[in-house]
Design a protein around this motif. Sequence first.
Motif, PDB file in Angstrom:
ATOM      1  N   GLY A   1      -8.208  43.799  -0.757  1.00 47.32           N
ATOM      2  CA  GLY A   1      -6.946  43.789  -1.499  1.00 47.32           C
ATOM      3  C   GLY A   1      -6.372  42.401  -1.672  1.00 47.32           C
ATOM      4  N   ILE A   2      -5.485  42.286  -2.659  1.00 48.86           N
ATOM      5  CA  ILE A   2      -4.957  40.951  -3.016  1.00 48.86           C
ATOM      6  C   ILE A   2      -3.423  40.895  -3.009  1.00 48.86           C
ATOM      7  CG2 ILE A   2      -6.959  40.209  -4.401  1.00 48.86           C
ATOM      8  CD1 ILE A   2      -5.246  41.106  -6.892  1.00 48.86           C
ATOM      9  N   ASN A   3      -2.770  42.009  -2.711  1.00 50.77           N
ATOM     10  CA  ASN A   3      -1.295  41.994  -2.713  1.00 50.77           C
ATOM     11  C   ASN A   3      -0.758  41.469  -1.389  1.00 50.77           C
ATOM     12  OD1 ASN A   3      -1.467  43.198  -5.218  1.00 50.77           O
ATOM     13  ND2 ASN A   3      -1.343  45.275  -4.377  1.00 50.77           N
ATOM     14  N   GLY A   4       0.575  41.276  -1.342  1.00 50.86           N
ATOM     15  CA  GLY A   4       1.238  40.904  -0.101  1.00 50.86           C
ATOM     16  C   GLY A   4       0.919  39.498   0.343  1.00 50.86           C
ATOM     17  N   PHE A   5       0.874  39.295   1.645  1.00 51.40           N
ATOM     18  CA  PHE A   5       0.628  37.958   2.212  1.00 51.40           C
ATOM     19  C   PHE A   5       0.126  38.114   3.638  1.00 51.40           C
ATOM     20  CE2 PHE A   5       4.125  37.431   5.242  1.00 51.40           C
ATOM     21  CZ  PHE A   5       4.961  38.482   4.880  1.00 51.40           C
ATOM     22  N   GLY A   6      -0.120  36.970   4.285  1.00 54.70           N
ATOM     23  CA  GLY A   6      -0.486  36.969   5.704  1.00 54.70           C
ATOM     24  C   GLY A   6      -1.696  37.843   5.998  1.00 54.70           C
ATOM     25  N   TYR A   7      -1.547  38.703   6.992  1.00 53.19           N
ATOM     26  CA  TYR A   7      -2.651  39.539   7.464  1.00 53.19           C
ATOM     27  C   TYR A   7      -2.759  40.862   6.697  1.00 53.19           C
ATOM     28  CZ  TYR A   7      -2.532  36.331  11.467  1.00 53.19           C
ATOM     29  OH  TYR A   7      -2.559  35.212  12.280  1.00 53.19           O
ATOM     30  N   ASP A   8      -2.015  41.031   5.617  1.00 49.27           N
ATOM     31  CA  ASP A   8      -2.044  42.294   4.854  1.00 49.27           C
ATOM     32  C   ASP A   8      -3.461  42.774   4.510  1.00 49.27           C
ATOM     33  OD1 ASP A   8       0.670  42.674   4.948  1.00 49.27           O
ATOM     34  OD2 ASP A   8       1.065  41.923   2.932  1.00 49.27           O
ATOM     35  N   PRO A   9      -4.394  41.870   4.102  1.00 45.86           N
ATOM     36  CA  PRO A   9      -5.732  42.354   3.700  1.00 45.86           C
ATOM     37  C   PRO A   9      -6.576  42.955   4.829  1.00 45.86           C
ATOM     38  CG  PRO A   9      -5.312  40.142   2.828  1.00 45.86           C
ATOM     39  CD  PRO A   9      -4.235  40.424   3.826  1.00 45.86           C
ATOM     40  N   ILE A  10      -6.167  42.762   6.091  1.00 45.92           N
ATOM     41  CA  ILE A  10      -6.983  43.333   7.184  1.00 45.92           C
ATOM     42  C   ILE A  10      -6.213  44.374   7.998  1.00 45.92           C
ATOM     43  CG2 ILE A  10      -8.615  41.403   7.413  1.00 45.92           C
ATOM     44  CD1 ILE A  10      -6.920  40.510   9.913  1.00 45.92           C
TER      45      ILE A  10
ATOM     46  N   ALA B   1       1.658  32.987  12.634  1.00 49.75           N
ATOM     47  CA  ALA B   1       1.589  32.051  11.501  1.00 49.75           C
ATOM     48  C   ALA B   1       0.655  30.878  11.802  1.00 49.75           C
ATOM     49  CB  ALA B   1       2.980  31.538  11.152  1.00 49.75           C
ATOM     50  N   ARG B   2       0.512  30.556  13.081  1.00 46.96           N
ATOM     51  CA  ARG B   2      -0.292  29.368  13.461  1.00 46.96           C
ATOM     52  C   ARG B   2      -1.459  29.726  14.374  1.00 46.96           C
ATOM     53  NH1 ARG B   2       4.310  27.668  17.794  1.00 46.96           N
ATOM     54  NH2 ARG B   2       5.634  29.411  17.218  1.00 46.96           N
ATOM     55  N   PHE B   3      -2.021  30.945  14.204  1.00 50.97           N
ATOM     56  CA  PHE B   3      -3.093  31.420  15.077  1.00 50.97           C
ATOM     57  C   PHE B   3      -4.310  30.502  15.030  1.00 50.97           C
ATOM     58  CE2 PHE B   3      -6.226  35.044  16.112  1.00 50.97           C
ATOM     59  CZ  PHE B   3      -6.016  34.898  17.476  1.00 50.97           C
ATOM     60  N   ALA B   4      -4.686  30.077  13.818  1.00 55.58           N
ATOM     61  CA  ALA B   4      -5.889  29.232  13.684  1.00 55.58           C
ATOM     62  C   ALA B   4      -5.536  27.741  13.665  1.00 55.58           C
ATOM     63  CB  ALA B   4      -6.657  29.624  12.426  1.00 55.58           C
ATOM     64  N   GLY B   5      -4.307  27.409  14.048  1.00 56.41           N
ATOM     65  CA  GLY B   5      -3.898  25.996  14.059  1.00 56.41           C
ATOM     66  C   GLY B   5      -2.543  25.804  13.421  1.00 56.41           C
ATOM     67  N   GLU B   6      -1.918  24.659  13.694  1.00 54.30           N
ATOM     68  CA  GLU B   6      -0.543  24.373  13.257  1.00 54.30           C
ATOM     69  C   GLU B   6      -0.315  24.634  11.768  1.00 54.30           C
ATOM     70  OE1 GLU B   6       2.729  24.213  14.264  1.00 54.30           O
ATOM     71  OE2 GLU B   6       1.551  24.325  16.094  1.00 54.30           O
ATOM     72  N   ARG B   7      -1.205  24.149  10.909  1.00 54.05           N
ATOM     73  CA  ARG B   7      -1.006  24.325   9.461  1.00 54.05           C
ATOM     74  C   ARG B   7      -2.022  25.304   8.874  1.00 54.05           C
ATOM     75  NH1 ARG B   7       3.235  22.157   8.136  1.00 54.05           N
ATOM     76  NH2 ARG B   7       3.948  20.200   9.032  1.00 54.05           N
ATOM     77  N   ALA B   8      -2.386  26.295   9.653  1.00 51.19           N
ATOM     78  CA  ALA B   8      -3.435  27.233   9.224  1.00 51.19           C
ATOM     79  C   ALA B   8      -3.022  28.019   7.985  1.00 51.19           C
ATOM     80  CB  ALA B   8      -3.742  28.191  10.366  1.00 51.19           C
ATOM     81  N   THR B   9      -3.998  28.293   7.127  1.00 45.10           N
ATOM     82  CA  THR B   9      -3.744  29.139   5.959  1.00 45.10           C
ATOM     83  C   THR B   9      -3.902  30.598   6.377  1.00 45.10           C
ATOM     84  OG1 THR B   9      -6.077  29.153   5.363  1.00 45.10           O
ATOM     85  CG2 THR B   9      -4.721  27.402   4.387  1.00 45.10           C
ATOM     86  N   ASP B  10      -3.405  31.516   5.517  1.00 46.26           N
ATOM     87  CA  ASP B  10      -3.575  32.950   5.776  1.00 46.26           C
ATOM     88  C   ASP B  10      -5.064  33.264   5.965  1.00 46.26           C
ATOM     89  OD1 ASP B  10      -0.882  33.410   5.576  1.00 46.26           O
ATOM     90  OD2 ASP B  10      -0.950  34.173   3.513  1.00 46.26           O
ATOM     91  N   GLU B  11      -5.894  32.669   5.093  1.00 48.46           N
ATOM     92  CA  GLU B  11      -7.335  32.931   5.126  1.00 48.46           C
ATOM     93  C   GLU B  11      -7.941  32.508   6.472  1.00 48.46           C
ATOM     94  OE1 GLU B  11      -9.218  34.539   3.100  1.00 48.46           O
ATOM     95  OE2 GLU B  11     -11.115  34.053   4.073  1.00 48.46           O
ATOM     96  N   GLU B  12      -7.547  31.344   6.969  1.00 51.68           N
ATOM     97  CA  GLU B  12      -8.073  30.862   8.259  1.00 51.68           C
ATOM     98  C   GLU B  12      -7.632  31.771   9.409  1.00 51.68           C
ATOM     99  OE1 GLU B  12      -8.221  26.107   7.096  1.00 51.68           O
ATOM    100  OE2 GLU B  12      -6.419  26.936   8.014  1.00 51.68           O
TER     101      GLU B  12
END
Length: 198
Positions: free
Chosen positions: A150-159, A88-99
């Motif tokens: 894709g646009i469904n789901g959340f988190g790392y679903d698109p990759i 959840a925090r791979f790209a930083g404490e408040r990272a977005t899914d996209e980041e």
Amino acid sequence: MKHITIATKNKGKAIEFKAFFKPFQVEAHSLLELAQIPEDIEETGTTFEENAELKAKGIAEQIAGPVLADDSGLVIDGLDGRPGVYSARFAGERATDEENIQKVLQEMNEIKEDERTARFVSVLALYIPGKGTFFSKGYCEGKITFQKRGINGFGYDPIFVPNGYTETLAELSATEKNRISHRSKAMKEMESILQELF
Ligand code: IMP
């Protein structure tokens, strides 16, 4: 109707858990639906099990009734198991899914197709007052794509393309994802515990 609190503020996870509990005649509500939203429990553990139990017990101290907590994440072989419990925090404490997605794609840009194996892991901890904590675990094996789709789901679903599919989890329907996901497998394992104890 029985009730259970799901120790999450993640809307994507809450939707999946509600669907799982429905057939058991159990109404699941997330922390966001409580009149008084509890403080976040710090995930200080280094394993999915530790964090799931920390969350379940931490929330159970603040509210009445049974609590189910999930700790999940993406384990990528080519990145030595990262992001793992830090998904959840791979790209930083408040990272977005996209980041987070961009960081994975960037770190993996040299890794070839057949070495892009990964798995989602879900550990569930069910705390029932007076009875204790019960665990279950589920995996979803697959590969990391080179670009998101894709646009469904959340988190790392698109990759993430699950084994046996050509689509990413974000290109599959919610029903299809729920059939094969790490969380649904962990829930399946929790079924017998639920039926016996809850
Ligand atoms: P947790 O809230 O500490 O369990 O964080 C789990 C993180 O792992 C999420 O924020 C997502 O980034 C990732 N994750 C877990 N399950 C899924 C999933 O089903 N799809 C995509 N990403 C997931």
